[in-house]
Structures are given as C-alpha cells and as structure tokens.
Design an enzyme around this catalytic site. Structure first.
Site, PDB file in Angstrom:
ATOM      1  N   ASN A 267      -1.710  -4.202 -24.789  1.00  0.00           N
ATOM      2  CA  ASN A 267      -2.706  -4.137 -23.720  1.00  0.00           C
ATOM      3  C   ASN A 267      -3.858  -3.291 -24.269  1.00  0.00           C
ATOM      4  OD1 ASN A 267      -4.182  -3.743 -21.420  1.00  0.00           O
ATOM      5  ND2 ASN A 267      -2.485  -2.964 -20.179  1.00  0.00           N
TER       6      ASN A 267
ATOM      7  N   HIS B  96      -4.033  -8.515 -11.261  1.00  0.00           N
ATOM      8  CA  HIS B  96      -2.643  -8.041 -11.094  1.00  0.00           C
ATOM      9  C   HIS B  96      -1.694  -9.224 -10.924  1.00  0.00           C
ATOM     10  CE1 HIS B  96      -4.021  -3.988  -9.068  1.00  0.00           C
ATOM     11  NE2 HIS B  96      -3.904  -3.827 -10.383  1.00  0.00           N
TER      12      HIS B  96
ATOM     13  N   LYS C  54      -2.314   0.131 -25.454  1.00  0.00           N
ATOM     14  CA  LYS C  54      -0.963   0.423 -24.961  1.00  0.00           C
ATOM     15  C   LYS C  54      -0.053  -0.624 -25.556  1.00  0.00           C
ATOM     16  CE  LYS C  54      -1.874   1.927 -20.283  1.00  0.00           C
ATOM     17  NZ  LYS C  54      -1.866   1.425 -18.930  1.00  0.00           N
TER      18      LYS C  54
ATOM     19  N   LEU D 192       0.540  -1.524  -5.070  1.00  0.00           N
ATOM     20  CA  LEU D 192      -0.222  -0.310  -4.765  1.00  0.00           C
ATOM     21  C   LEU D 192      -0.043   0.690  -5.902  1.00  0.00           C
ATOM     22  CD1 LEU D 192       0.891   0.070  -1.013  1.00  0.00           C
ATOM     23  CD2 LEU D 192      -1.005  -1.290  -1.934  1.00  0.00           C
TER      24      LEU D 192
ATOM     25  N   ARG E  80      -1.991  -8.836 -23.032  1.00  0.00           N
ATOM     26  CA  ARG E  80      -2.509  -8.873 -21.667  1.00  0.00           C
ATOM     27  C   ARG E  80      -4.000  -9.160 -21.758  1.00  0.00           C
ATOM     28  NH1 ARG E  80      -4.045  -4.163 -17.601  1.00  0.00           N
ATOM     29  NH2 ARG E  80      -4.457  -5.490 -15.809  1.00  0.00           N
TER      30      ARG E  80
HETATM   31  P1  ADP Z   1      -1.822   1.898 -12.643  1.00  0.00           P
HETATM   32  O1  ADP Z   1      -2.642   1.149 -11.657  1.00  0.00           O
HETATM   33  O2  ADP Z   1      -2.586   2.941 -13.396  1.00  0.00           O
HETATM   34  O3  ADP Z   1      -0.892   1.050 -13.485  1.00  0.00           O
HETATM   35  P2  ADP Z   1       0.588   2.892 -11.364  1.00  0.00           P
HETATM   36  O4  ADP Z   1       1.137   1.652 -10.770  1.00  0.00           O
HETATM   37  O5  ADP Z   1       1.343   3.535 -12.460  1.00  0.00           O
HETATM   38  O6  ADP Z   1      -0.934   2.769 -11.717  1.00  0.00           O
HETATM   39  O7  ADP Z   1       0.429   3.962 -10.174  1.00  0.00           O
HETATM   40  C1  ADP Z   1      -0.096   5.229 -10.423  1.00  0.00           C
HETATM   41  C2  ADP Z   1      -0.240   5.956  -9.097  1.00  0.00           C
HETATM   42  O8  ADP Z   1       1.027   5.983  -8.422  1.00  0.00           O
HETATM   43  C3  ADP Z   1      -0.603   7.431  -9.254  1.00  0.00           C
HETATM   44  O9  ADP Z   1      -1.991   7.599  -9.339  1.00  0.00           O
HETATM   45  C4  ADP Z   1      -0.055   8.024  -7.978  1.00  0.00           C
HETATM   46  O10 ADP Z   1      -1.043   7.914  -6.970  1.00  0.00           O
HETATM   47  C5  ADP Z   1       1.096   7.139  -7.589  1.00  0.00           C
HETATM   48  N1  ADP Z   1       2.411   7.764  -7.762  1.00  0.00           N
HETATM   49  C6  ADP Z   1       3.162   7.807  -8.876  1.00  0.00           C
HETATM   50  N2  ADP Z   1       4.309   8.482  -8.659  1.00  0.00           N
HETATM   51  C7  ADP Z   1       4.283   8.880  -7.367  1.00  0.00           C
HETATM   52  C8  ADP Z   1       5.177   9.614  -6.524  1.00  0.00           C
HETATM   53  N3  ADP Z   1       6.355  10.075  -6.953  1.00  0.00           N
HETATM   54  N4  ADP Z   1       4.807   9.808  -5.232  1.00  0.00           N
HETATM   55  C9  ADP Z   1       3.628   9.338  -4.767  1.00  0.00           C
HETATM   56  N5  ADP Z   1       2.755   8.641  -5.513  1.00  0.00           N
HETATM   57  C10 ADP Z   1       3.073   8.416  -6.788  1.00  0.00           C
END
Ligand code: ADP
Length: 399
Positions: free
Chosen positions: A8, A181, A15, A210, A92
């Site tokens: 990616n 996505h 990545k 999300l 990706r």
């Molecule tokens: P990306 O869109 O960067 O791939 P991810 O799917 O990894 O993102 O989500 C990252 C987000 O998930 C973080 O910015 C945070 O808001 C949220 N997050 C991760 N772990 C937790 C947790 N234990 N509790 C609440 N929110 C979390």
C-alpha cells in the site's frame, strides 16, 4: 505454504505485509512493515517479523530505495519475498474509475490505465503507481495484481452513482460517485450471511466502516447499491479529519467571501475538519476522555458525528426496504462500544436492539451484539484489508 506480499504505497510511505492468504482474519501476518518519511532528511523503517520488531532510522530518498532497504532487512531475517516463496503481490490502488470493477493482473497496459485515472485521484494514484513500478522491477518473476478501493462499487445503480449536476459537465469530467473502502465493505459484508445462516443472495445489509476515514454502504444480495463516499473520499460521514457531506455552497462562500484559496479549502476540509476540526483531536480514545472531563467542544463533535451516522443508517434502511444486518468495522467500529450504542439507540420500533453485555465484549473476532429478539441483527466484524487483497491477488495469480 504459500504467501502473498501486499503493498500500500502512499506519497511518502509504503505499508506492506507478507501473509498467508488462507489464514484466519485475526492471525498475525508473517511480516508487517511501514517505511515512512520517504524523501525527507530522516526516514523510518519499522518492520514486525513473526511478532519481533526491527526499526531503522535512516534517510529513504525514494520509494525504490525504501522497498530495497525493507527487502534487505527481510532477507537478513530469512523472510524476503523469495525466501518464503511469495506467489503473488497485491497492490492497493485507490481509484479504479469506471474501468476497473475487479482486481487486475498488472501489465504495462494496466499501469497506463491507472495512470490515466490520476485526474480522479491526484493525491493517491501517483503514489500507488510508484509502488507498482518499483515492486515490478524488484520482483519481475512474481505476478502483480491491482486491487481497487472503488471496485466493489463499480456496479452501483445509476440512481445512486450519478449526481444531479449538469450531465454534460459530469460526463466530460468523470464526475460520479465511485465510493472507497470497497475492499473492507466487501470483506466484511461477505462474512455476514454465514453469521445469519443465510445465503448471500438473500441478505440485505448495512456496513459501517468507521476508522479514521469512515464510510457506510448498503449491500443487497452481495452487491453494493449505495455508499456514502463520493467522487472523492471527502463525502459522507463525519470522519477523523474530513468534514463528510457539506453544502457545496460553503466552498464558494469561503473562496469569495473569506478569501481562502481552493487549495486552502481542500486542506481545511480534508485535514482540519471532522472530529479534529471540531474538538482538536481525531482519535476517539482522546475524544472520549475529553467528553468524560466535561469538554463541551468534544461533546458537540461527538453528537455531530453520531447524528450524521444515524442519517445514513436511516436512509439506507429505506433504500434497502428490508434490512437483515447492520455491521460495524474498523478502528472505531470495532473498539468504541459507545459509538455503536449511540448510533443505534432508540430504534427498537425498527427492530434494532443492542444487547449491552454483548456490546461490552472485547474486540475478538466477528460477533453478534444485538439481542436475540432484535429482528435486525447487529454485528461487529473486524476488517482486514490486507488479507482481502492477499486473497484476491493469490486467486488471480493462480489463474
Ligand atoms: P484508518 O482509517 O487509519 O485505517 P483505523 O480503522 O485503524 O483507521 O481506525 C483508527 C481509529 O480507530 C483511531 O483514530 C481511533 O479513533 C479509533 N480507535 C482505535 N482503537 C480504539 C479504541 N480502543 N477505542 C476507541 N477508538 C479506537
């Protein structure tokens, strides 16, 4: 054992993972790595090999050098792409436009076609192409496959895919809803029929990805019929740093009246808006802490986020007519139980009832979080885009 390499490539980062495409979604990959700050005076290469971390701080002039350095570290540990017999490389690619609805074996012609799509994704596709070129040069004997973020949405009905703007202008400039996505929405939605004990063709569902970026899709019989991201990933839900849907007139106002340039507005809407623009933080753990400490901006940001999410859930319930399942995934969806609870609170009259004890369980694989008498089942299904790309690339490479 056969492995796939998944790449990616971003504008200043790469990545990658080497993983077994037949592994369980929760299995640790053999290798996962991140090359960052490419082109800056100091770069970082951080790699996890069988759970052990290896980190180097050194200048990484370009993508080619970054991948070479990373592969050298892998070779030292006996896990280079050739050492472990990688049989496919999955890339990706963010934008597949109208032309790519499925993964493609990468040929020179496919690279040219991805290049032609740069105007639709000026920030993402050039970096993806850099990664493809470098990896094909370094691993010429292994099939390379492009997996598109937009692919799952390429066949959406025109009523959902087209905007009500001047048809001539839209047609000439590729303006339509592409959605993003897609690999995640597809991966997660494909697991739901088995959880329901039904055939995929009978299942109507809403998937909520999300993460830092966020999107929502309506999926009928395995096909996406609508999604919240648009021509670009800026549309739809409120996100970590992106605004999601806004009145497009705001852009004219900021340009004409506030004197902001188009680039400044672009940066503001993509990077300084959403939860961060409203509260100062974009991580939901930090947001929750601020709310618990009585921060009113954080509370307001959270309410705007939830309100927008519920708008989309409601509109997709109507678009689908009958809904069998609503599924949460990605960082926030998998971990923030309060978001799941508030997104679906008070919807008992529509057959949606979250079970607080089930919703409280730790993030450990696909799970039901609704009550037994909830007519619409609510699930959490962890996403794994790398595994999905590895599976698609391996399948296509086999021929
Ligand atoms: P990306 O869109 O960067 O791939 P991810 O799917 O990894 O993102 O989500 C990252 C987000 O998930 C973080 O910015 C945070 O808001 C949220 N997050 C991760 N772990 C937790 C947790 N234990 N509790 C609440 N929110 C979390």
């Amino acid at each position: 054992m056969t492995y796939a390499l998944v790449l990616n490539s971003g504008s200043s980062s790469i990545k990658f993972q080497i993983l077994d495409p037949s592994a369980d979604a929760s299995a640790e990959p053999l290798v996962s790595g991140l090359v960052e700050q490419i082109g800056e005076p100091q770069g970082t290469i951080a790699i996890k090999i069988r759970g052990e971390k290896v980190t180097s701080e050194l200048p990484v002039p370009d993508h080619s050098a970054g991948l070479e350095m990373a592969f050298a570290i892998l070779a030292e540990h006996g896990v280079g792409p050739h050492d472990v017999h990688v049989s496919a490389v999955g890339h990706r690619v963010v934008h597949g436009g109208k032309v790519f609805s499925h993964p493609e074996i990468i040929t020179d012609q496919v690279v040219d076609m991805i290049q032609d799509l740069i105007p639709l994704a000026p920030l993402h596709n050039p970096a993806n192409i850099d990664g493809i070129k470098v990896a094909r040069e370094m691993l010429p004997d292994i099939p390379h496959v492009a997996v598109f973020d937009t692919g799952f949405f390429a066949d959406m009905p025109p009523a959902a895919a087209l905007y009500a703007i001047n048809a001539e202008v839209a047609g000439a400039n590729g303006v339509r809803r592409y959605g993003f996505h897609g690999t995640s929405h597809e991966f997660v939605s494909q697991q739901v029929p088995a959880l329901l004990g039904k055939d995929s063709s009978e299942v109507n569902q809403i998937t909520l990805h999300l993460g830092n970026g966020a999107s929502c899709s309506a999926v009928k019989g395995g096909h996406a019929i609508d999604t919240s991201m648009g021509m670009t990933p800026l549309a739809g839900l409120v996100m970590g740093t992106r605004s999601g849907d806004i009145d497009p007139g705001i852009i004219f106002h900021l340009y004409r009246t506030a004197g902001l340039s188009i680039d400044e507005i672009d940066t503001m809407l993509n990077r300084q808006s959403g939860i961060r623009g409203l509260s100062g933080v974009n991580d939901f753990r930090a947001l929750r802490e601020m709310i618990d400490n009585g921060d009113t901006d954080a509370w307001s940001a959270y309410n705007i986020y939830i309100h927008q999410l519920r708008r989309y859930i409601g509109s997709y319930m109507i678009a689908l007519g009958r809904v069998d399942a609503i599924t949460f995934t990605a960082g926030v969806g998998e971990n923030a139980k309060f978001v799941r609870e508030d997104a679906l609170a008070g919807l008992e009259m529509y057959g949606i009832k979250i079970d607080p004890e089930r919703n409280d369980l730790p993030n450990d694989g696909a799970r039901l979080i609704s009550t037994d008498d909830s007519t619409i089942k609510v699930f959490v299904v962890p996403t794994n885009e790398e595994l999905a790309i590895a599976q698609k690339a391996t399948l296509l490479a086999k021929g």
